[in-house]
Design a protein around this motif. Sequence first.
Motif, PDB file in Angstrom:
ATOM      1  N   GLU A 160       0.821  -1.208   0.000  1.00 38.20           N
ATOM      2  CA  GLU A 160       0.000   0.000   0.000  1.00 38.20           C
ATOM      3  C   GLU A 160       0.860   1.265   0.000  1.00 38.20           C
ATOM      4  O   GLU A 160       0.510   2.270  -0.632  1.00 38.20           O
ATOM      5  CB  GLU A 160      -0.929   0.004   1.224  1.00 38.20           C
ATOM      6  N   ARG A 163       2.276   1.867  -3.483  1.00 34.39           N
ATOM      7  CA  ARG A 163       1.233   2.289  -4.429  1.00 34.39           C
ATOM      8  C   ARG A 163       0.842   3.745  -4.189  1.00 34.39           C
ATOM      9  O   ARG A 163       0.683   4.527  -5.140  1.00 34.39           O
ATOM     10  CB  ARG A 163       0.013   1.360  -4.304  1.00 34.39           C
ATOM     11  N   ARG A 269      -6.473  -0.750 -12.657  1.00 36.44           N
ATOM     12  CA  ARG A 269      -6.896  -0.821 -11.256  1.00 36.44           C
ATOM     13  C   ARG A 269      -8.413  -0.680 -11.155  1.00 36.44           C
ATOM     14  O   ARG A 269      -9.019   0.106 -11.860  1.00 36.44           O
ATOM     15  CB  ARG A 269      -6.220   0.286 -10.427  1.00 36.44           C
ATOM     16  N   ARG A 270      -9.014  -1.431 -10.215  1.00 41.89           N
ATOM     17  CA  ARG A 270     -10.461  -1.355  -9.991  1.00 41.89           C
ATOM     18  C   ARG A 270     -10.689  -0.784  -8.590  1.00 41.89           C
ATOM     19  O   ARG A 270     -11.020  -1.494  -7.656  1.00 41.89           O
ATOM     20  CB  ARG A 270     -11.077  -2.744 -10.118  1.00 41.89           C
ATOM     21  N   THR A 271     -10.510   0.506  -8.467  1.00 38.77           N
ATOM     22  CA  THR A 271     -10.626   1.146  -7.159  1.00 38.77           C
ATOM     23  C   THR A 271     -12.015   0.998  -6.562  1.00 38.77           C
ATOM     24  O   THR A 271     -12.178   1.052  -5.335  1.00 38.77           O
ATOM     25  CB  THR A 271     -10.264   2.639  -7.269  1.00 38.77           C
ATOM     26  N   ASP A 272     -12.999   0.790  -7.418  1.00 41.11           N
ATOM     27  CA  ASP A 272     -14.366   0.639  -6.915  1.00 41.11           C
ATOM     28  C   ASP A 272     -14.577  -0.695  -6.202  1.00 41.11           C
ATOM     29  O   ASP A 272     -15.600  -0.893  -5.534  1.00 41.11           O
ATOM     30  CB  ASP A 272     -15.369   0.766  -8.064  1.00 41.11           C
ATOM     31  N   TYR A 274     -12.098  -2.054  -4.102  1.00 40.10           N
ATOM     32  CA  TYR A 274     -11.040  -2.221  -3.091  1.00 40.10           C
ATOM     33  C   TYR A 274     -11.462  -1.868  -1.672  1.00 40.10           C
ATOM     34  O   TYR A 274     -10.631  -1.825  -0.771  1.00 40.10           O
ATOM     35  CB  TYR A 274      -9.816  -1.378  -3.468  1.00 40.10           C
TER      36      TYR A 274
END
Length: 290
Positions: A160, A163, A269-272, A274
């Motif tokens: 984390e 990132r 990335r699929r932030t929705d 996470y």
Amino acid sequence: MSTVKIGLVQMTCDERVEINIEKAKAKVREAAAQGANIVCLQELYHAQYFAQTVSLDHYQLAIPHDHEAIVEMQELARELGVVLIVPFYEWAAKGVYFNSAAVFDEAGNHLGTTRKNHIPDGPQYHEKYYFTPGDTGYPVYDTKFGKIGIGICWDEWFPEVARILTLKGADILFYPSAIGSEPDHPELSTRTAWTKAISAHGIHNGVFVAAVNRVGQEKDMNFYGGSFISNPMGEIILSLDEQEGILVQSINLKEIEFARNLLQFLRDRRTDTYGPILEKSLVPVTTRNL
């Protein structure tokens, strides 16, 4: 500028702070003489690793920003025209101490200080007794030689952190460290796992990684060195073994765009999805099988 030279200082530490200051200064000069633009010292560079034991006396090792261990490094950055990362045990207030890294630019300006966020605790790594968890977040420093982010030792193990620093624009992740023997497992070396875990951040994020560790025997612990620089594909470009020394390596920041275009992790990335990562645990409470 696209081509930058990174310098890492890997050294043994003495019980005397003044000895460590002078040794570090000499090695920074050596790195600068070889063309280093950004130089990083190891975690808590001015002292031996005191967290092996719990003692009120060790709080006396905490130093403010106007201590010679910091001021002389700031002056050195200005003199040599290098960006200098200076990790130290920071005295912030009475009873409030951080594991920190001050950053000075090539003109000697203080760009800011990163405070270690993740504080470990285990046999001979009694850091929770000495360090308050960091309150600076994850700053990225925009320098003449590129944007840099810092994760201090235990921080470097957490994907984390890498990132977040990447999303904030860092080109190079610096990881000043103090890691070595494991007292509960004297037969074990974590060096391979340490190198793989940290260099993998380069792959996941398309960045350069520069990890610097201390080396040598300090009381009951042996630090294995192994400082290295890796590229955005996770390949180790240059490393040191278990000896004192400096590491100076030229890198080309254009490799970052190549790596990110090849491995589109940031695009996909699929932030929705996470949200669960913000939970401590998602495992239902059950009877523990012993």
